[in-house]
Design an enzyme around this catalytic site. Structure first.
Site, PDB file in Angstrom:
ATOM      1  CG  ASN A   9      -1.736   1.190   1.409  1.00 28.06           C
ATOM      2  OD1 ASN A   9      -1.895   1.968   0.476  1.00 28.06           O
ATOM      3  ND2 ASN A   9      -2.302   1.369   2.604  1.00 28.06           N
ATOM      4  CG  HIS A  96      -6.009   1.428   5.203  1.00 26.24           C
ATOM      5  ND1 HIS A  96      -5.588   2.367   6.118  1.00 26.24           N
ATOM      6  CD2 HIS A  96      -4.953   0.609   4.982  1.00 26.24           C
ATOM      7  CE1 HIS A  96      -4.320   2.121   6.432  1.00 26.24           C
ATOM      8  NE2 HIS A  96      -3.911   1.056   5.751  1.00 26.24           N
ATOM      9  CD  GLU A 178      -3.643  -3.000   7.414  1.00 18.71           C
ATOM     10  OE1 GLU A 178      -2.513  -3.230   6.975  1.00 18.71           O
ATOM     11  OE2 GLU A 178      -4.238  -1.938   7.200  1.00 18.71           O
ATOM     12  N   GLY A 184       1.729   1.914  10.837  1.00 13.66           N
ATOM     13  CA  GLY A 184       2.577   3.102  10.707  1.00 13.66           C
ATOM     14  C   GLY A 184       3.240   3.546  12.000  1.00 13.66           C
ATOM     15  CB  SER A 224       4.934  -1.705  12.176  1.00 12.80           C
ATOM     16  OG  SER A 224       4.310  -0.454  12.395  1.00 12.80           O
ATOM     17  N   GLY A 245       2.741  -1.044   4.399  1.00 14.85           N
ATOM     18  CA  GLY A 245       2.732   0.350   3.970  1.00 14.85           C
ATOM     19  C   GLY A 245       4.166   0.816   3.746  1.00 14.85           C
ATOM     20  N   GLY A 246       4.807   1.271   4.818  1.00 19.45           N
ATOM     21  CA  GLY A 246       6.170   1.812   4.726  1.00 19.45           C
ATOM     22  C   GLY A 246       7.139   0.894   3.992  1.00 19.45           C
TER      23      GLY A 246
HETATM   24  C1  PEP Z   1      -0.872  -0.134   5.948  1.00 16.71           C
HETATM   25  O1  PEP Z   1      -0.728   0.802   5.182  1.00 16.71           O
HETATM   26  O2  PEP Z   1      -1.925  -0.764   5.937  1.00 16.71           O
HETATM   27  C2  PEP Z   1       0.221  -0.488   6.866  1.00 16.71           C
HETATM   28  C3  PEP Z   1       0.143  -1.626   7.495  1.00 16.71           C
HETATM   29  O3  PEP Z   1       1.231   0.426   7.004  1.00 16.71           O
HETATM   30  P1  PEP Z   1       2.640   0.135   7.740  1.00 16.71           P
HETATM   31  O4  PEP Z   1       3.188  -1.139   7.165  1.00 16.71           O
HETATM   32  O5  PEP Z   1       3.486   1.319   7.396  1.00 16.71           O
HETATM   33  O6  PEP Z   1       2.373  -0.012   9.199  1.00 16.71           O
END
Ligand code: PEP
Length: 263
Positions: A9, A96, A178, A184, A224, A245-246
């Site tokens: 993402n 989300h 999540e 994040g 994360s 995400g990251g």
């Molecule tokens: C996300 O965007 O759903 C996510 C899990 O972000 P991150 O991996 O940065 O925590």
């Protein structure tokens, strides 16, 4: 055998040129990863250019969108409909936590979006996770709510998000667990905890759709995930992949997540 899925993402990150460089480098590195489907979800304006640069991509590398509006067309300024995405992407993330929190998306809206994505022939990745972050962070070690508390939030989101979904549509659903406190924040859940919640989700899906269909729905963990901690999740029997995400913004890092789920 359930589909393994690793979803990237990109959120509201990357310039066009960064997006094209990232996609090109992933096309090459993902070619060598077998047994897992990889879904890239760029920002809306980059989806088509990324699709073009990925014309000759391996069949297990797919495109997704980060959201889609449920109405097919009309006076909805700023929105992109599921109908518009048909034929361009195969997956759409729905519900989300950032959409729920920043855009105040209700569960009714999330449900309408799930229906629209399925109707347009794509797969909805429904994101669910406990909502009680602040309260529990104040009170509990590392901000993790208890399993019982998490269960009630998640059950409600599943009930509302999947309302009206029929058994024949189950093949177009994936669930991303999540926990909000992990997205994040750099504070990933531990693998055993995430697997336990995935078991609860699978039990709910079994009650709703029956064991055989429920057994086919991929359940991902998101929050994360990095190349350092991904083995925590890839080693869990109920987790079929991750939503990152990251880590999805760095080709090497994201490829490492895909390798962890390769068969
Ligand atoms: C996300 O965007 O759903 C996510 C899990 O972000 P991150 O991996 O940065 O925590």
């Amino acid at each position: 055998m359930r589909q393994r899925l690793v979803v990237g993402n990109w959120k509201m990150h990357t310039t066009l040129s960064e997006a094209l460089i990232l996609a090109t480098s992933l096309r090459n590195s993902i070619s060598e990863v077998g047994g897992v489907r990889v879904v890239l979800c760029p920002p809306f304006p980059w989806i088509v250019p990324v699709a073009e640069i990925l014309t000759h991509r391996p069949s297990h590398l797919k495109l997704g969108a980060q959201d889609a509006y449920y109405k097919e067309e009309g006076a909805v300024t700023g929105a992109v409909s599921a109908a518009m995405l048909r034929g361009i992407v195969d997956y759409v993330i729905v519900g989300h936590s950032e959409r729920r929190r920043i855009f105040k998306e209700s569960s009714t809206l999330v449900n309408e979006k799930v229906h629209a994505v399925i109707k347009q022939g794509m797969t909805a990745i429904l994101a669910v996770g406990e909502l009680t972050r602040v309260h529990h962070q104040e009170k509990r070690h590392h901000g993790r709510p208890t399993r019982t508390e998490a269960r009630s939030d998640i059950t409600t989101q599943l009930e509302e998000g999947l309302e009206g979904i029929s058994k024949k549509e189950v093949g177009q659903i994936a669930i991303a667990y999540e926990p909000v406190w992990a997205v994040g924040t750099g504070q990933a859940a531990d693998g055993v905890y995430a697997n336990h919640i995935a078991e609860l989700i699978r039990k709910w899906l079994t009650r709703r759709f029956g064991a055989s269909l429920a057994g086919e729905i991929p359940i991902l963990y998101g929050g994360s995930v990095t190349s350092e901690n991904v083995e925590e999740f890839s080693g869990q029997p109920e987790l079929d992949g991750v939503l990152a995400g990251g880590s999805s913004l760095k080709a090497k890092e994201f490829t490492a997540l895909c390798h962890a789920f390769a068969r």
